[in-house]
Motif scaffolding. Sequence first.
Motif, PDB file in Angstrom:
ATOM      1  N   LYS A  52      42.057  15.796 -19.162  1.00 50.34           N
ATOM      2  CA  LYS A  52      41.284  15.104 -18.130  1.00 50.34           C
ATOM      3  C   LYS A  52      40.697  16.122 -17.147  1.00 50.34           C
ATOM      4  N   SER A 100      33.304  14.201 -23.384  1.00 52.50           N
ATOM      5  CA  SER A 100      34.094  13.068 -23.856  1.00 52.50           C
ATOM      6  C   SER A 100      35.558  13.476 -23.869  1.00 52.50           C
ATOM      7  N   TRP A 101      36.423  12.507 -23.669  1.00 53.33           N
ATOM      8  CA  TRP A 101      37.874  12.714 -23.640  1.00 53.33           C
ATOM      9  C   TRP A 101      38.503  11.596 -24.450  1.00 53.33           C
ATOM     10  N   LEU A 102      39.239  11.994 -25.473  1.00 55.84           N
ATOM     11  CA  LEU A 102      39.836  10.978 -26.343  1.00 55.84           C
ATOM     12  C   LEU A 102      41.322  11.273 -26.508  1.00 55.84           C
ATOM     13  N   PRO A 103      42.191  10.398 -26.051  1.00 48.68           N
ATOM     14  CA  PRO A 103      43.622  10.647 -26.169  1.00 48.68           C
ATOM     15  C   PRO A 103      44.171  10.088 -27.474  1.00 48.68           C
ATOM     16  N   ALA A 144      37.746  17.770 -18.771  1.00 50.36           N
ATOM     17  CA  ALA A 144      36.619  16.832 -18.843  1.00 50.36           C
ATOM     18  C   ALA A 144      35.934  16.716 -17.472  1.00 50.36           C
ATOM     19  N   TYR A 145      36.745  16.580 -16.416  1.00 48.90           N
ATOM     20  CA  TYR A 145      36.167  16.504 -15.064  1.00 48.90           C
ATOM     21  C   TYR A 145      35.458  17.795 -14.685  1.00 48.90           C
TER      22      TYR A 145
END
Lengths: 179, 351
Positions: free
Chosen positions: A21, A35-38, A24-25
């Motif tokens: 995160k 994009s951020w995918l957990p 991404a920020y």
Amino acid sequence: MKTTQILIAGFGGQGILFSGKFLAYKGLTEELQVSWLPSYGPEMRGGTANCNVILSDTPVGSPIITTPDVLIAMNLPSLQKYVDSVSAGGQIYVDSSLIDAKVERDDVEVFYIPATQLAKDEGIGTLANMVIVGHLLEKHPELSFDGVEAVIEKLVPPKKAALKELNMKALMLGKTYGN
Amino acid sequence: MAERILMKGNEAIAEAAIRAGCRHYFGYPITPQTEIAAYMAKRMPKIGGVFLQAESEIASINMVYGAAAAGMRVMTSSSSPGISLKQEGLSYIAGSDVPALVVNVQRGGPGLGGIQPSQSDYFQATKGGGHGDYRTIVLAPASVQEMASLTIKGFDLADKYLMTAMILADGTIGQMMEPITFEDAEIKTYDKPWALTGTEGKRKHNIVNSLYLKPDELEKKNFERFEKYAEIEKCEAMWEDYMMEDAEICVVAFGIASRVAKNAVAAARSEGIKVGLIRPITLWPFPNKAFEAAENVKAFISVELSMGQMIEDVRLATGCRKPVTLCNRTGGMIPSPDEILEAIRNAGKGV
């Protein structure tokens, strides 16, 4: 077109999703597409976690990373699982206080950081993730350390203000490690 | 320009719903969409709205039916097994001509299946799901931004046509974060003289009902409803063309599959293959016009996270005149760009 695909993997509780995160920020504040995918599947319950972060100057296609440019491995199973998927010329960041193994590839750049030990020595044992992120921002040609305070400011809720300073401390530990 | 913020797809749906004027949310938690309920639980009490976790999915859809009959902007959300439970209520809502927004963040099936992303509720969403002659408007977001914009659009279409609009998303788009801006979207409101708001002794009472025991009356009602559906098919189809200008091969994909497919199309283009992508944004109405325009395409590939459901609509849209092949994964698996690229190369050999 410059696109950096970052895969972060380790145990649940190591702040894998948080460090993703953060990156991404960081990209967002630099006007990049991100994009951020957990991982949210059964592996989360079994103790391992991973997170896909893509930073790009063009719109992100698939948010799913199959060949990462950067791998952050916070435990041995993660390193073993993903080491071969890293693209040639990519980077691997290894928490060497938790992982004894060495990377046996000569087409990638590998950084061994005893992040968990460094963090423990400073009394911030749970922030090894941010130590590695600090090192990554310093070493990756496309990323930069500038402006990290603003990102921490954004991510740490006001109720936990004390964590801001500790996160900064962890980032600095990683930035200066090896210098 | 409005600030770019990072949000999960599920949260974007919830925030957009609130901005669209939704003040009533009824739901029941299920992975991978629980963030919608969590967001509503946090926000609704602060803005004078209602968040209610019902005792079951069946209860929640009937609460939606009730609030919709009272003229409220109302929604529920769930994931595949939960949406199956809501089908009876959806049929009643259709039979009563009241507006509602329903979100399905799909996971692998059938049965309890798994919790990883899937698109295998396509048939259920686009062909009915519940009993009787009815349709549901189905919107398929492919980004976090679209999770928001199509939610606002969904409320609008539901109110405009007095029926259910469904957001058909998947676990990946629901869980991922992307930058999103909330521009001051124009929110249209509609008069609802039919709503059950209380007569105050000033007018004849309204009735919202789906029971018509006289077959001629029920037939008339169904005919009227299908005139409305015909109008929607004519006016509301949405899609995106990607690299279609000179395409000889066309990939058709929606939602997360379209994101992976775009990578594959770009890679195939760099090999000199003339390939493009049609991304349906409305799944019902299916964007048949997109296929009329693609007359130079010699072969179609339907890329889906299912055993092949949308492919039937692709065949219908092309009048079965062109070969349509399937490139798919199922059960929560997602094809890699390389798998789709291989399908494009194979289709190219026949062109």
